[in-house]
Design an enzyme around this catalytic site. Structure first.
Site, PDB file in Angstrom:
ATOM      1  N   ASP A  33       0.759  -1.218   0.065  1.00  0.00           N
ATOM      2  CA  ASP A  33      -0.006   0.126  -0.050  1.00  0.00           C
ATOM      3  C   ASP A  33       1.064   1.247  -0.062  1.00  0.00           C
ATOM      4  O   ASP A  33       1.869   1.117   0.622  1.00  0.00           O
ATOM      5  CB  ASP A  33      -0.831   0.105   1.343  1.00  0.00           C
ATOM      6  CG  ASP A  33      -2.248   0.825   1.143  1.00  0.00           C
ATOM      7  OD1 ASP A  33      -3.165   0.288   0.795  1.00  0.00           O
ATOM      8  OD2 ASP A  33      -2.018   2.180   1.035  1.00  0.00           O
ATOM      9  N   LYS A 215     -19.522  -6.409 -13.959  1.00  0.00           N
ATOM     10  CA  LYS A 215     -19.445  -5.783 -12.663  1.00  0.00           C
ATOM     11  C   LYS A 215     -20.296  -4.387 -12.732  1.00  0.00           C
ATOM     12  O   LYS A 215     -21.107  -4.247 -11.895  1.00  0.00           O
ATOM     13  CB  LYS A 215     -17.983  -5.538 -12.352  1.00  0.00           C
ATOM     14  CG  LYS A 215     -17.725  -4.464 -11.165  1.00  0.00           C
ATOM     15  CD  LYS A 215     -18.168  -5.200  -9.800  1.00  0.00           C
ATOM     16  CE  LYS A 215     -18.385  -4.222  -8.703  1.00  0.00           C
ATOM     17  NZ  LYS A 215     -18.614  -4.742  -7.478  1.00  0.00           N
ATOM     18  N   CYS A 269     -19.152   2.397  -4.790  1.00  0.00           N
ATOM     19  CA  CYS A 269     -19.461   1.646  -5.831  1.00  0.00           C
ATOM     20  C   CYS A 269     -20.666   1.930  -6.492  1.00  0.00           C
ATOM     21  O   CYS A 269     -20.636   2.366  -7.846  1.00  0.00           O
ATOM     22  CB  CYS A 269     -19.644  -0.125  -5.589  1.00  0.00           C
ATOM     23  SG  CYS A 269     -18.283  -0.787  -4.798  1.00  0.00           S
TER      24      CYS A 269
END
Ligand SMILES: NC(=O)c1ccc[n+]([C@@H]2O[C@H](COP(=O)([O-])OP(=O)(O)OC[C@H]3O[C@@H](n4cnc5c(N)ncnc54)[C@H](O)[C@@H]3O)[C@@H](O)[C@H]2O)c1
Length: 441
Positions: A33, A215, A269
C-alpha cells in the site's frame, strides 16, 4: 498453474481481506500500500477498517508469517491490483446538455507502473478494481508491455470483479461465484487457478472486457432500481400514499422486487460505477444518467422533508443519526447522509452527527458528536439517516428521556412508528405525507 507468492496492491476493504485470505490458505503474500498509516497500522498487528472477522484473519495471516506488508512490490508469481477507482472531483464530460462524471484511473495506472520492474515471464496480473470497460486491454496492458514482455504470450493478464458485500466480505470472498476475464483463454485459466486457492463458489471464465462490463451492469442495475424506489417515494408523498405500505404490497407480486427508498445512494461502488458506463457511451446511456440524477437529488428531497417538519431551518438544532453510506458499516465514502447534513447546514441549521461506527471521523465542516447522548442533547429534532441495527432497535421512551426533541424525521423506515408516537414524537417519514391515511392510523 502453481502459485507460491503473490503481491496484492491496495490494502483497503477489498485488498486486505483478499491478501489475508490467500495467506491463510497457504500462499506467501506481500500486501502493498502507498499509505504509510495503513502500513504502520498493519505492521503493528492492527487493522484500519471495520469489517467483521477481519482482525482475526489478518492476525492469523501475519502471525503465520505468510502475510508481509510493504510499500513496494517484490518479484512474485502473481500480482493483484485492488486500488481505488473513484470519479474525478472536478472534471466532467458533457453530452447533449448532460454533464457526467469521469473515472479517475490514476491509482490503477500507478499501481500497474509499480509492478513493471518486477514483472517476469510466466507471471499473472489481475485487475480487481472496478473499471470502465476496456481498461484491462487499453490501459493496463500497454503499461505492462513497456517491460518488453507481451501480454497473453509472455505473461497472463485478467480482469476479475469483486462482488463482496461489506459486512460479509470474508464469507462472500470464499462463497460467491467469481467471474475471471482473461485477455486470452490461457490468461483466464491462470486466473481461475489462482482463485481456486480459496474460492468455493463457481469460477467462470470469460474475456476481460465482458468481466468489466458484468461488474458495471450489476451495480448500475441496483442504482436504477433504487432510483425508481426513490421516484416512487416522491410520488407517494404527493398522492398521500404510504410508500412503505405500497412497496410491501407490490412486492407480494411474485415477479416484483422494489427496493427501499432512502436519502440517496452512496459508497464507493453504486454511486460511482454507473458513471463508467455513461462515460464510455453517453449517447447510449440516458437511462443510467437519469437514474444517477434522481439518486443524487434525493438529499435535497430529505432537506425538504426536514423543512416540512421544522419550518425555516435557520438555527434549528438537529441530531442527525448515521453518516455511513449504508447500514452497519463504517464507510462514509460518497455518503448521501453527509450531503444531507451539509445542505442543512447551508440553510443555517445547527447539526450534530452521531455515527456509532465512526464516532471520531473527521469530515469537513461536520460536527461529530462523541456519543448519542451528546448528539441528542439540546436537539429540536432527530433525523434518522441510516438504518443501522442499533437505530432500529432504539426504545423510543429511552430516547425521549435523553432529549427535549419531540420531532423524528425518519428517512429509513425505522420499524416502530407506533412506539415513537406513543413516546410523544411527531413523526415525519420519507415517502409518507402527513396527509396519508397511515399517518392517521
Ligand atoms: N469496497 C467495496 O465494497 C468494493 C466492492 C467491490 C469492488 N470494489 C472496488 O475495489 C477497488 C478497491 O476498493 P476498496 O474499497 O478496497 O478501496 P480502499 O480505498 O478501501 O482501499 C484502496 C487502498 O489502495 C491503496 N492505494 C492507492 N493507490 C495505490 C497504489 N498505487 N499502490 C498501492 N496501493 C494503493 C490506498 O492507500 C488504499 O489503502 C475499487 O475499484 C472499488 O470500486 C470495492
Amino acid at each position: 498453474m502453481n502459485f507460491r507468492k503473490i503481491c496484492v496492491l491496495g490494502l483497503g476493504y477489498i485488498g486486505l481481506p483478499t491478501a489475508a485470505t490467500f495467506a491463510t490458505h497457504g500462499l506467501h503474500v506481500l500486501g502493498v500500500d502507498i499509505n504509510p498509516h495503513v502500513i504502520e497500522t498493519l505492521r503493528n498487528g492492527n487493522i484500519h477498517i471495520h469489517e467483521p472477522g477481519l482482525r482475526t484473519v489478518v492476525e492469523s495471516a501475519l502471525s503465520s508469517g505468510n502475510l508481509a506488508i510493504s510499500s513496494e512490490p517484490e518479484p512474485a508469481d502473481a500480482f493483484l491490483i485492488a486500488v481505488p477507482t473513484p470519479f474525478h472531483e472536478d472534471q466532467y464530460g458533457e453530452y447533449d446538455g448532460r454533464k457526467y462524471r469521469l473515472a479517475d484511473m490514476r491509482a490503477v495506472e500507478s499501481a500497474t507502473e509499480a509492478i513493471l520492474p518486477y514483472l517476469r515471464k510466466g507471471n499473472l496480473v489481475i485487475l480487481e478494481s472496478t473499471s470502465p470497460p476496456r481498461t484491462t486491454v487499453d490501459l493496463v496492458r500497454p503499461i505492462l508491455e513497456r517491460s518488453g514482455l507481451k501480454a497473453g504470450v509472455d505473461f497472463y493478464l485478467c480482469y476479475s470483479p469483486e462482488r463482496v458485500l461489506p459486512g460479509q466480505i470474508l464469507r462472500e470472498l470464499i462463497e460467491n461465484a467469481r467471474v475471471v476475464g482473461g485477455i486470452t483463454p490461457e490468461s483466464a485459466q491462470a486466473g481461475c487457478d489462482l482463485y481456486a486457492t480459496f474460492v468455493k463458489g463457481e469460477i467462470i471464465e470469460t474475456d476481460a472486457t465482458t468481466a468489466e462490463m458484468v461488474k458495471l451492469m450489476e451495480n448500475t442495475t441496483r442504482d436504477i432500481n433504487i432510483a425508481i424506489a426513490n421516484e416512487f417515494s416522491r410520488l407517494a408523498e404527493k398522492l398521500g400514499v404510504d410508500i412503505w405500505e405500497a412497496i410491501n404490497l407490490a412486492n407480494r407480486h411474485p415477479r416484483i422486487k422494489i427496493l427501499r427508498p432512502g436519502p440517496g445512494v452512496g459508497g464507493h461502488c453504486i454511486s460511482v460505477d454507473p458513471w463508467f458506463l455513461v462515460e464510455t457511451a453517453p449517447e447510449l446511456t440516458p437511462l443510467i444518467y437519469h437514474a444517477r440524477q434522481i439518486n443524487d437529488g434525493q438529499p435535497l428531497f430529505v432537506v425538504e422533508k426536514v423543512r416540512q417538519a421544522l419550518g425555516p431551518l435557520k438555527e434549528k438544532r438537529i441530531a442527525a443519526l448515521g453518516l455511513a453510506y449504508k447500514p452497519d458499516v463504517d464507510d462514509l465514502r460518497e455518503s448521501p447522509a453527509t450531503e444531507v447534513v451539509q445542505l442543512l447546514q447551508k440553510e443555517g441549521a445547527v447539526v450534530r452527527v452521531w455515527e456509532p461506527f465512526k464516532p471520531d471521523a473527521k469530515v469537513k465542516d461536520i460536527d461529530m458528536a462523541p456519543s448519542l447522548e451528546t448528539a441528542l442533547k439540546d436537539a429540536d429534532a432527530i433525523l434518522l439517516l441510516v438504518r443501522h441495527t442499533q437505530f432500529i432497535n432504539f426504545h423510543p421512551e429511552e430516547i425521549a428521556s435523553k432529549t427535549k426533541a419531540r420531532i423524528l424525521i425518519d428517512c429509513v423506515n425505522s420499524s416502530s412508528s407506533e412506539q415513537w408516537k406513543t413516546a410523544g414524537f411527531d413523526l415525519f417519514r420519507l415517502g409518507v405525507s402527513k396527509a396519508s391515511k397511515s399517518a392517521h392510523r
